[in-house]
Structures are given as C-alpha cells and as structure tokens.
Design an enzyme around this catalytic site. Structure first.
Site, PDB file in Angstrom:
ATOM      1  CB  SER A 123      -0.936   0.001   1.212  1.00 17.38           C
ATOM      2  OG  SER A 123      -1.781  -1.117   1.195  1.00 17.38           O
ATOM      3  CG  HIS A 174      -1.861   3.881   3.578  1.00 11.16           C
ATOM      4  ND1 HIS A 174      -3.221   3.688   3.469  1.00 11.16           N
ATOM      5  CD2 HIS A 174      -1.301   2.655   3.457  1.00 11.16           C
ATOM      6  CE1 HIS A 174      -3.473   2.400   3.280  1.00 11.16           C
ATOM      7  NE2 HIS A 174      -2.317   1.755   3.286  1.00 11.16           N
TER       8      HIS A 174
END
Length: 247
Positions: A123, A174
């Site tokens: 991610s 992230h």
C-alpha cells in the site's frame, strides 16, 4: 489512463512487465507463506529494524496478510501502474515504486519507534504512485488531462479518508508513501511523456485498411465497452470487499 484495453493477459504482460512481475511476486509470496514463514522472515517490524534487520524496510512491500489483501493491492497496481510504467520507463517506474515503499516504511519506523509494530503490504508503494499522479495534477498538467486528474484526486481523497477510518491499516506507511512518491516525482518525471493508448497498439499497414461504404449506417458501439464495464464491476467488487473487511 486507468481503464485497461489490452486484449489478453499475455498482451498486458508484454506491455507492462514491471507491473506484471510485481503482481506475480505478490501472489507467489502469498502462496509460499503456506509452506514457509515468509511473513515472519520478511514482515515489517519496527523493533527488529531498530535491532539492525534493515531488510525489513524493503521486504514488506511484497508481502501481504491474506489473499484479499494481496488481490486488492494487485488490482490497484493493475489500474494505476501501467500508465506510469509507460510514461516513466521500466527503470524509473521500479525506482519510484520501491523508493516510495521504502520511504513509507521509514516513516512507519519514525512514527512507531522501537515498539513491536508489525506491518506488511504494497500500500505504501501504491500511495507513492498516487503521489506522482498528484504531483502531475499540480505541477505537470502537460502529462495528465483534466478528466484523469479528477479521477486521481477523487480516488486519493477517498483512500486517504479510508486510511484513517480504521486502526488496522498502516496509516504512517500510506502517508509517508504518498510523500515519498510526491518527492520523487520531479526526478522520475523529468523526461516523461504523456500517456497515449496508441503506443500500445499494433500498427496496421495501409494496405490492410479497407473502406466500408455502409459504415455510417451501422450502429456504433465502443470497441472496448464490454471490457470497460468489466473493469468497473471488478473495481466495485474489490472496494466492497475491502469495506466489508474493515467494517
């Protein structure tokens, strides 16, 4: 940029070998984890990194918790990776992807310190791709049209909101992955060309083109309409699955 029009998996792999290779690694390591403790050996762990196991800043980019996790990140890579691989070239794309993922893991290390915080997943690297796209939207409008810019911004905002809706996501990974991609964008975009579908289509010789006098009387349906609908449906199913997993 984000709707796939390749006719087959073989064609996709031919045009986007780096994206294809990364997806194969995702799924292969997920399968291998059934037989060997791959996630234990290579998963991110802030305490173990502080003890000198620095490879854990890289290896988590390729590992995932379960099949749903691997499929979601792989699907995101299929949607958002090909255009950048074409625009940047294989080497710069891989540099940007891994660089953003490593920066995301370094950010996790910075925020979590030497606590026993574990994390895996691509991610952070994928958010790095968003960082490059957002850089284009702000500073390199010559590389992205308005429609695709709106798609990027909308999906990024939704993803950012989802990041902070649950504590089961590596939020630091992230955020810092996005920052990493944004920071690397000026380097990798220095000689980039705008994405163009025609680069991926086989050229047809002039003598193979025939004139159809009745072409204007035919009902026109976009050639890739069915494929586009399929990708939209698959994308919706993946998002629903992700939401169901975290709610």
């Amino acid at each position: 940029m984000f709707i796939r029009t390749e006719k087959s998996i073989k064609e996709f792999m031919h045009y986007y070998p780096i994206v294809s290779g990364l997806i194969i690694i995702h799924l292969a390591l997920w399968l291998l984890d059934f037989f060997l403790p791959v996630n234990i050996w290579g998963g991110g762990n802030t305490y173990l990194v502080s003890e000198g196991q620095y490879w854990r800043l890289v290896t988590p980019i390729f590992l995932h918790v379960d099949l749903m996790h691997a499929l979601f990140n792989s699907f995101a890579l299929v949607l958002f990776g090909p255009a950048l691989e074409q625009m940047l070239g294989k080497g710069k794309f891989l540099f940007a992807y891994l660089g953003a993922g490593i920066i995301g893991n370094l950010g996790t290390q910075l925020i979590e310190g030497s606590t026993w915080y574990g994390h895996v997943g691509a991610s952070g690297a994928i958010y790095g791709l968003f960082g490059i796209y957002v850089f284009m939207v702000v500073f390199r409008k010559d590389l992205i049209d308005q429609a695709n810019a709106q798609i990027v911004v909308t999906i990024f905002i939704i993803g950012l909101i989802m990041t902070f809706l649950t504590d089961r996501i590596n939020q630091s990974g992230h955020v810092f992955g996005f920052i990493g991609g944004f920071a690397l964008a000026p380097i990798v975009l220095s000689k980039a060309r705008a994405f163009s579908h025609w680069r991926n289509r086989r050229r047809v010789d002039d003598d193979q083109i025939s004139f159809d006098p009745n072409r204007w009387n035919k009902r026109r349906v976009p050639k890739n309409f069915k494929k586009n609908i399929l990708w939209i449906v698959l994308g919706g199913l993946v998002l629903i699955g992700l939401l169901a997993r975290f709610l």
